[in-house]
Design an enzyme around this catalytic site. Structure first.
Site, PDB file in Angstrom:
ATOM      1  N   SER A  67      -4.587  -0.124  14.279  1.00 39.26           N
ATOM      2  CA  SER A  67      -5.346   1.127  14.459  1.00 39.26           C
ATOM      3  C   SER A  67      -5.774   1.233  15.918  1.00 39.26           C
ATOM      4  O   SER A  67      -5.886   0.201  16.605  1.00 39.26           O
ATOM      5  CB  SER A  67      -6.587   1.077  13.569  1.00 39.26           C
ATOM      6  OG  SER A  67      -7.483   2.119  13.894  1.00 39.26           O
ATOM      7  N   SER A  94       1.598  -2.281  -4.486  1.00 38.75           N
ATOM      8  CA  SER A  94       0.149  -2.024  -4.388  1.00 38.75           C
ATOM      9  C   SER A  94      -0.453  -2.393  -5.745  1.00 38.75           C
ATOM     10  O   SER A  94       0.241  -2.958  -6.599  1.00 38.75           O
ATOM     11  CB  SER A  94      -0.143  -0.566  -4.030  1.00 38.75           C
ATOM     12  OG  SER A  94      -0.241   0.242  -5.179  1.00 38.75           O
ATOM     13  N   GLY A 144       0.826  -1.214   0.000  1.00 36.05           N
ATOM     14  CA  GLY A 144       0.000   0.000   0.000  1.00 36.05           C
ATOM     15  C   GLY A 144       0.850   1.249   0.000  1.00 36.05           C
ATOM     16  O   GLY A 144       0.531   2.226   0.680  1.00 36.05           O
ATOM     17  N   ASN A 185       0.969  -2.469   5.337  1.00 33.98           N
ATOM     18  CA  ASN A 185       0.273  -1.184   5.477  1.00 33.98           C
ATOM     19  C   ASN A 185      -1.021  -1.103   4.654  1.00 33.98           C
ATOM     20  O   ASN A 185      -1.902  -0.317   4.982  1.00 33.98           O
ATOM     21  CB  ASN A 185       1.258  -0.067   5.059  1.00 33.98           C
ATOM     22  CG  ASN A 185       0.556   1.248   4.828  1.00 33.98           C
ATOM     23  OD1 ASN A 185       0.265   1.993   5.752  1.00 33.98           O
ATOM     24  ND2 ASN A 185       0.253   1.548   3.554  1.00 33.98           N
ATOM     25  N   TYR A 234     -13.999  -2.610   9.995  1.00 38.05           N
ATOM     26  CA  TYR A 234     -12.640  -2.060  10.176  1.00 38.05           C
ATOM     27  C   TYR A 234     -12.116  -2.416  11.576  1.00 38.05           C
ATOM     28  O   TYR A 234     -10.992  -2.906  11.714  1.00 38.05           O
ATOM     29  CB  TYR A 234     -12.678  -0.546   9.972  1.00 38.05           C
ATOM     30  CG  TYR A 234     -11.324   0.118   9.936  1.00 38.05           C
ATOM     31  CD1 TYR A 234     -10.526   0.044   8.805  1.00 38.05           C
ATOM     32  CD2 TYR A 234     -10.849   0.822  11.037  1.00 38.05           C
ATOM     33  CE1 TYR A 234      -9.273   0.668   8.772  1.00 38.05           C
ATOM     34  CE2 TYR A 234      -9.605   1.446  11.012  1.00 38.05           C
ATOM     35  CZ  TYR A 234      -8.820   1.366   9.872  1.00 38.05           C
ATOM     36  OH  TYR A 234      -7.586   1.979   9.842  1.00 38.05           O
ATOM     37  N   LYS A 294      -8.877  -4.821  12.292  1.00 42.37           N
ATOM     38  CA  LYS A 294      -7.674  -4.307  12.964  1.00 42.37           C
ATOM     39  C   LYS A 294      -7.448  -5.031  14.292  1.00 42.37           C
ATOM     40  O   LYS A 294      -6.305  -5.271  14.687  1.00 42.37           O
ATOM     41  CB  LYS A 294      -7.779  -2.794  13.160  1.00 42.37           C
ATOM     42  CG  LYS A 294      -7.789  -2.007  11.835  1.00 42.37           C
ATOM     43  CD  LYS A 294      -6.473  -2.141  11.079  1.00 42.37           C
ATOM     44  CE  LYS A 294      -6.425  -1.299   9.823  1.00 42.37           C
ATOM     45  NZ  LYS A 294      -5.139  -1.361   9.125  1.00 42.37           N
TER      46      LYS A 294
HETATM   47  N1  LIG Z   1      -5.177   7.436   7.872  1.00 41.88           N
HETATM   48  C1  LIG Z   1      -5.524   7.101   9.106  1.00 41.88           C
HETATM   49  O1  LIG Z   1      -6.104   7.908   9.864  1.00 41.88           O
HETATM   50  C2  LIG Z   1      -5.191   5.738   9.663  1.00 41.88           C
HETATM   51  C3  LIG Z   1      -5.346   5.531  11.040  1.00 41.88           C
HETATM   52  C4  LIG Z   1      -5.043   4.278  11.561  1.00 41.88           C
HETATM   53  C5  LIG Z   1      -4.602   3.261  10.726  1.00 41.88           C
HETATM   54  N2  LIG Z   1      -4.471   3.506   9.381  1.00 41.88           N
HETATM   55  C6  LIG Z   1      -4.031   2.417   8.522  1.00 41.88           C
HETATM   56  O2  LIG Z   1      -2.856   2.817   7.830  1.00 41.88           O
HETATM   57  C7  LIG Z   1      -2.809   2.160   6.571  1.00 41.88           C
HETATM   58  C8  LIG Z   1      -2.630   3.195   5.455  1.00 41.88           C
HETATM   59  O3  LIG Z   1      -3.708   4.099   5.518  1.00 41.88           O
HETATM   60  P1  LIG Z   1      -3.785   5.403   4.616  1.00 41.88           P
HETATM   61  O4  LIG Z   1      -4.496   6.412   5.393  1.00 41.88           O
HETATM   62  O5  LIG Z   1      -2.454   5.708   4.028  1.00 41.88           O
HETATM   63  O6  LIG Z   1      -4.785   4.864   3.467  1.00 41.88           O
HETATM   64  P2  LIG Z   1      -4.914   5.250   1.917  1.00 41.88           P
HETATM   65  O7  LIG Z   1      -4.384   6.604   1.671  1.00 41.88           O
HETATM   66  O8  LIG Z   1      -6.322   4.963   1.559  1.00 41.88           O
HETATM   67  O9  LIG Z   1      -3.946   4.165   1.214  1.00 41.88           O
HETATM   68  C9  LIG Z   1      -4.261   2.806   1.258  1.00 41.88           C
HETATM   69  C10 LIG Z   1      -3.201   2.024   0.506  1.00 41.88           C
HETATM   70  O10 LIG Z   1      -3.567   0.638   0.533  1.00 41.88           O
HETATM   71  C11 LIG Z   1      -3.420   0.122  -0.784  1.00 41.88           C
HETATM   72  N3  LIG Z   1      -4.324  -1.011  -1.018  1.00 41.88           N
HETATM   73  C12 LIG Z   1      -5.667  -1.033  -0.832  1.00 41.88           C
HETATM   74  N4  LIG Z   1      -6.146  -2.226  -1.209  1.00 41.88           N
HETATM   75  C13 LIG Z   1      -5.091  -2.959  -1.643  1.00 41.88           C
HETATM   76  C14 LIG Z   1      -4.961  -4.275  -2.172  1.00 41.88           C
HETATM   77  N5  LIG Z   1      -6.014  -5.094  -2.334  1.00 41.88           N
HETATM   78  N6  LIG Z   1      -3.725  -4.715  -2.517  1.00 41.88           N
HETATM   79  C15 LIG Z   1      -2.647  -3.907  -2.357  1.00 41.88           C
HETATM   80  N7  LIG Z   1      -2.710  -2.658  -1.871  1.00 41.88           N
HETATM   81  C16 LIG Z   1      -3.920  -2.186  -1.524  1.00 41.88           C
HETATM   82  C17 LIG Z   1      -3.714   1.304  -1.697  1.00 41.88           C
HETATM   83  O11 LIG Z   1      -3.035   1.137  -2.931  1.00 41.88           O
HETATM   84  P3  LIG Z   1      -3.730   0.791  -4.343  1.00 41.88           P
HETATM   85  O12 LIG Z   1      -5.077   1.436  -4.363  1.00 41.88           O
HETATM   86  O13 LIG Z   1      -2.732   1.358  -5.282  1.00 41.88           O
HETATM   87  O14 LIG Z   1      -3.771  -0.702  -4.388  1.00 41.88           O
HETATM   88  C18 LIG Z   1      -3.068   2.444  -0.928  1.00 41.88           C
HETATM   89  O15 LIG Z   1      -1.711   2.560  -1.263  1.00 41.88           O
HETATM   90  C19 LIG Z   1      -4.111   1.351   6.458  1.00 41.88           C
HETATM   91  O16 LIG Z   1      -3.897   0.021   6.876  1.00 41.88           O
HETATM   92  C20 LIG Z   1      -5.019   2.054   7.442  1.00 41.88           C
HETATM   93  O17 LIG Z   1      -6.044   1.229   7.919  1.00 41.88           O
HETATM   94  C21 LIG Z   1      -4.735   4.729   8.828  1.00 41.88           C
END
Ligand SMILES: NC(=O)c1ccc[n+]([C@@H]2O[C@H](COP(=O)([O-])OP(=O)(O)OC[C@H]3O[C@@H](n4cnc5c(N)ncnc54)[C@H](OP(=O)(O)O)[C@@H]3O)[C@@H](O)[C@H]2O)c1
Length: 256
Positions: free
Chosen positions: A148, A43, A19, A96, A161, A165
Site C-alpha cells: 500500500s 479466501s 482474498g 492479496n 495497517y 504494509k
Molecule cells: N482498496 C484499496 O484502496 C487498497 C489500497 C491499497 C492496498 N489495498 C490492499 O489490496 C488488498 C485487497 O483489498 P480490497 O480493497 O480488495 O479489500 P476487500 O474488498 O475488503 O477484500 C479483502 C479480501 O481479503 C480476504 N481476506 C480477509 N481476511 C482473510 C483471511 N483471514 N484469510 C483469507 N482471506 C482473507 C477477503 O475474503 P474473505 O472475507 O472471503 O476471507 C477478501 O477477499 C488488501 O491487501 C488491501 O490492503 C487495497
C-alpha cells in the site's frame, strides 16, 4: 514469437490469488483467467469463490476454489497442497488478502492490532513460505504481494495497517534476497486508494473523497484494472531480473 507474446504469456501457468472472493483479488483473478492462466481462488468465503470459479470455467479457463484462512499455518498448507495436487504447481502467488481497521492510535484495540498483523503480514509470510518451498524446489516462481502507499507514508487512524504494509515491503526484500539463487522473484505492488468494498464508505463521502484526492497528484483514485499492468509485469517473464522491488501504483502520491 515476438517479445511481447513470448514474455507476457500466462497460458497454462497456475496463479493463486488470496482474498479473491471480492474486490481487488477477484478482479486480479479474473484478469489472469482472461489471459489464459489456471486460477486457484482462495479466501474464507467458499460460496463466493465457487461462484467466481464457475464464471471462470464457463469462459474456458480452469479454476479451483479453496477455503483458506491466511492467519492459520495448517489452513495455508492445506490450500497449497490441494492446489498443487490439482495443477502440479503454483507458478505465481498473489498475496492479496488484507484487512483495515480505521481508529486513532490511542483507541485501536489489541484485537484489531493483532488481527491486522495476522492477516496482512503473517498471512503474507505463511502463504509465501508454503508456496515458496515448492518454488525453491522447482527453481522457478513469482510472488507478488499487495502492499500500500501506507507502507511508505504515515496516515492518521491507520497505525496497524501502515505497520503491516511496511512489514510487507521489508518481507518482500528479505524473501527476494534469500530466494534469488533459486530463480524465485519476490516483489510487491503498492496502490493508493482503489475503488473496492474496502474503501466504498470512505470514497462515497464527498468531503473525505476531496481530502483524499488532494493528496494524489493525479487528482483521482484508482480503478482495480489500473493495478493489472504492474501485477502482470511482475508476474511475467519480462520481469526475470526484477526482485525485492515494490512498485508504486499511486498516481504520484509518494512522488511529492
Ligand atoms: N482498496 C484499496 O484502496 C487498497 C489500497 C491499497 C492496498 N489495498 C490492499 O489490496 C488488498 C485487497 O483489498 P480490497 O480493497 O480488495 O479489500 P476487500 O474488498 O475488503 O477484500 C479483502 C479480501 O481479503 C480476504 N481476506 C480477509 N481476511 C482473510 C483471511 N483471514 N484469510 C483469507 N482471506 C482473507 C477477503 O475474503 P474473505 O472475507 O472471503 O476471507 C477478501 O477477499 C488488501 O491487501 C488491501 O490492503 C487495497
Amino acid at each position: 514469437m515476438d517479445y511481447i507474446s513470448e514474455n507476457y504469456n500466462f497460458k497454462g501457468k497456475t496463479v493463486a490469488v488470496t482474498g479473491s472472493s471480492r474486490g481487488l483479488g477477484k478482479e486480479i483473478a479474473l484478469a489472469f483467467a482472461r489471459a489464459g492462466a489456471n486460477l486457484v481462488l482462495a479466501s474464507r468465503s467458499i460460496d463466493k469463490l465457487e461462484q467466481i470459479a464457475e464464471d471462470i470455467k464457463s469462459s474456458g479457463s480452469k479454476a479451483l476454489p479453496l477455503e483458506v484462512d491466511v492467519r492459520v499455518k495448517k489452513s495455508v498448507e492445506a490450500f497449497v497442497e490441494k492446489a498443487c495436487a490439482e495443477f502440479g504447481r503454483i507458478d505465481i502467488l498473489i498475496n492479496n488478502a488484507g484487512v483495515i481497521y480505521r481508529a486513532p492510535a490511542t483507541e485501536l484495540s489489541e484485537e484489531q492490532w493483532d488481527e491486522t498483523i495476522a492477516i496482512n503480514l503473517k498471512g503474507t509470510f505463511l502463504c509465501s513460505q508454503a508456496v515458496g518451498r515448492s518454488m525453491v524446489e522447482n527453481r522457478a516462481g513469482k510472488i507478488i504481494s499487495i502492499a500500500s502507499d501506507k507502507a511508505f507514508v504515515g496516515f492518521p487512524g491507520r497505525v496497524a495497517y501502515c505497520a503491516s504494509k511496511g512489514g510487507i515491503v521489508m518481507l518482500t526484500k528479505a524473501l527476494a534476497v534469500e530466494w534469488a539463487p533459486f530463480n524465485v522473484q519476490v516483489n510487491a505492488v503498492a496502490p493508493t486508494y482503489v475503488e473496492t468494498e474496502m474503501t466504498r464508505d470512505i470514497l462515497n463521502d464527498p468531503e473525505k473523497y476531496q481530502e483524499i484526492i488532494k493528496a494524489i497528484p493525479m487528482n483521482r483514485v484508482s480503478k482495480p484494472d489500473e493495478l493489472f499492468g504492474a501485477i502482470m509485469l511482475l508476474a511475467s517473464d519480462a520481469s526475470s531480473f526484477i526482485t525485492g522491488h515494490t512498485l508504486m501504483v499511486d498516481g504520484g502520491l509518494t512522488a511529492w
